[in-house]
Structure formats: structure tokens, C-alpha cells
Design a protein around this motif. Structure first.
Motif, PDB file in Angstrom:
ATOM      1  N   VAL A 103      37.646  42.572  41.239  1.00 22.27           N
ATOM      2  CA  VAL A 103      37.021  42.754  39.921  1.00 22.27           C
ATOM      3  C   VAL A 103      37.216  41.499  39.080  1.00 22.27           C
ATOM      4  CG1 VAL A 103      37.121  44.074  37.766  1.00 22.27           C
ATOM      5  CG2 VAL A 103      37.173  45.265  39.956  1.00 22.27           C
ATOM      6  N   ASP A 139      41.805  36.283  35.795  1.00 23.49           N
ATOM      7  CA  ASP A 139      40.676  35.561  36.381  1.00 23.49           C
ATOM      8  C   ASP A 139      41.131  34.182  36.855  1.00 23.49           C
ATOM      9  OD1 ASP A 139      41.017  34.214  33.967  1.00 23.49           O
ATOM     10  OD2 ASP A 139      38.918  34.318  33.394  1.00 23.49           O
ATOM     11  N   HIS A 154      36.017  38.455  28.928  1.00 22.23           N
ATOM     12  CA  HIS A 154      36.536  39.295  30.001  1.00 22.23           C
ATOM     13  C   HIS A 154      37.287  38.395  30.974  1.00 22.23           C
ATOM     14  CE1 HIS A 154      33.847  42.287  28.353  1.00 22.23           C
ATOM     15  NE2 HIS A 154      32.836  41.468  28.546  1.00 22.23           N
ATOM     16  N   VAL A 168      38.025  45.924  33.038  1.00 27.73           N
ATOM     17  CA  VAL A 168      38.278  44.570  32.536  1.00 27.73           C
ATOM     18  C   VAL A 168      38.625  44.661  31.060  1.00 27.73           C
ATOM     19  CG1 VAL A 168      36.775  43.442  34.223  1.00 27.73           C
ATOM     20  CG2 VAL A 168      35.849  44.091  31.989  1.00 27.73           C
ATOM     21  N   THR A 219      34.715  38.903  40.394  1.00 29.82           N
ATOM     22  CA  THR A 219      33.276  39.164  40.280  1.00 29.82           C
ATOM     23  C   THR A 219      32.810  39.674  38.923  1.00 29.82           C
ATOM     24  OG1 THR A 219      33.522  41.425  41.126  1.00 29.82           O
ATOM     25  CG2 THR A 219      33.104  39.668  42.749  1.00 29.82           C
ATOM     26  N   ARG A 220      33.704  40.187  38.102  1.00 34.70           N
ATOM     27  CA  ARG A 220      33.274  40.826  36.853  1.00 34.70           C
ATOM     28  C   ARG A 220      33.815  40.189  35.581  1.00 34.70           C
ATOM     29  NH1 ARG A 220      29.722  42.436  39.784  1.00 34.70           N
ATOM     30  NH2 ARG A 220      29.672  44.520  40.664  1.00 34.70           N
ATOM     31  N   THR A 221      34.690  39.221  35.697  1.00 37.31           N
ATOM     32  CA  THR A 221      35.188  38.548  34.503  1.00 37.31           C
ATOM     33  C   THR A 221      34.345  37.301  34.273  1.00 37.31           C
ATOM     34  OG1 THR A 221      36.854  37.338  35.774  1.00 37.31           O
ATOM     35  CG2 THR A 221      37.537  39.422  34.775  1.00 37.31           C
ATOM     36  N   HIS A 222      33.903  37.134  33.043  1.00 36.12           N
ATOM     37  CA  HIS A 222      33.030  36.008  32.707  1.00 36.12           C
ATOM     38  C   HIS A 222      33.436  35.435  31.361  1.00 36.12           C
ATOM     39  CE1 HIS A 222      30.421  36.928  36.064  1.00 36.12           C
ATOM     40  NE2 HIS A 222      30.445  38.198  35.695  1.00 36.12           N
ATOM     41  N   ALA A 242      41.482  41.751  34.769  1.00 38.61           N
ATOM     42  CA  ALA A 242      41.042  42.980  35.423  1.00 38.61           C
ATOM     43  C   ALA A 242      42.277  43.835  35.706  1.00 38.61           C
ATOM     44  CB  ALA A 242      40.318  42.668  36.728  1.00 38.61           C
TER      45      ALA A 242
END
Length: 137
Positions: A14, A76, A24, A41, A17-20, A27
Motif C-alpha cells: 500500500v 513511503d 499520503h 493511508v 502503490t497508494r501513497t502519493h 500506510a
């Protein structure tokens, strides 16, 4: 309790792939008593948005999960396991007095009871009719 490496892998995926960007950057993954895994997140905001662990509590509840056995947070940019902040430690203790938290790095990864991370604490849950926790052991 042995370290739940599958849970670390779920949080790491996560985080990858999902922290930007800055909004975010963390996770979390938690394993429910029935074995289900929930992820989340953080939501950074200058007003003090919630950490990934706190978002995870809400995400778990939205899935009917009210008991967590173990939780882990991962940063991240391949920062690895990150221990919970003080606020998260208190909230985790209050919601899940028996939850284990994965902390450490590399060979020093370990799963510890939340009470170990917050000794001599005020136990809000006890005053709400919830479980009490023995912070002495």
C-alpha cells in the motif's frame, strides 16, 4: 507473538502503490481476529490530519471489524516499519488494549503489546466500560 511478515508486506505494498506526495506518505495494515487484513493511508493536512493507524481504525469499523490482533505502519519511499506516534499509541490502547504492534527494523523487528509502547498510561477505555489493560506486565 511472532512477527506477521505478511502484514508488513501488505502495508509495504500500500505504501508503494497508494501513497502519493506529502498528503499520503504512510500506510498501515491491521489483522482482525478473524484473519482479515485491512489497510489504510494517512491523510496529511496542516490542521493535523489523521495518521494511517487512525484511518485504519475507521476503515476496519466500516468493514465490521472491531477487534484487531496486530497492526503495523510503513513509510513511503521504502522507509520500512515506522512506530506509531504518541497519539496513535494512546488511541490504539483505548480501542484495542490487547493489540500487538510491529516495531523495529531488519533483524530487530518484533511484535509488542501496545501497553509496552505506552507504559504508565491513562486508560480511557476502562472509564468507558471497556477492557482494562495491565500495564505492569
Amino acid at each position: 507473538m511472532p512477527v506477521d511478515h505478511d502484514l508488513i508486506a501488505a502495508a509495504t505494498e500500500v505504501a508503494r502503490t497508494r501513497t502519493h506526495g506529502d498528503n499520503h506518505s504512510m500506510a498501515a495494515a491491521g489483522r482482525a481476529s478473524d484473519g482479515r487484513v485491512v489497510t489504510a493511508v494517512n491523510v496529511y493536512h496542516f490542521t493535523g490530519g489523521p495518521c494511517a493507524e487512525l484511518v485504519l481504525i475507521g476503515a476496519a469499523a466500516s468493514q465490521g471489524i472491531y477487534e484487531l490482533d496486530v497492526i503495523v505502519a510503513v513509510g513511503d519511499r521504502e522507509r520500512g516499519v515506522v512506530p506509531p506516534c504518541g497519539r496513535c499509541r494512546q488511541v490504539l490502547l483505548d480501542y484495542f488494549p490487547r493489540v500487538e504492534v510491529i516495531v523495529g527494523r531488519g533483524e530487530d523487528l518484533r511484535s509488542v503489546p501496545i501497553a509496552e509502547l505506552l507504559p504508565e498510561t491513562y486508560v480511557w477505555a476502562a472509564h468507558q466500560g471497556g477492557d482494562t489493560v495491565d500495564t505492569e506486565n
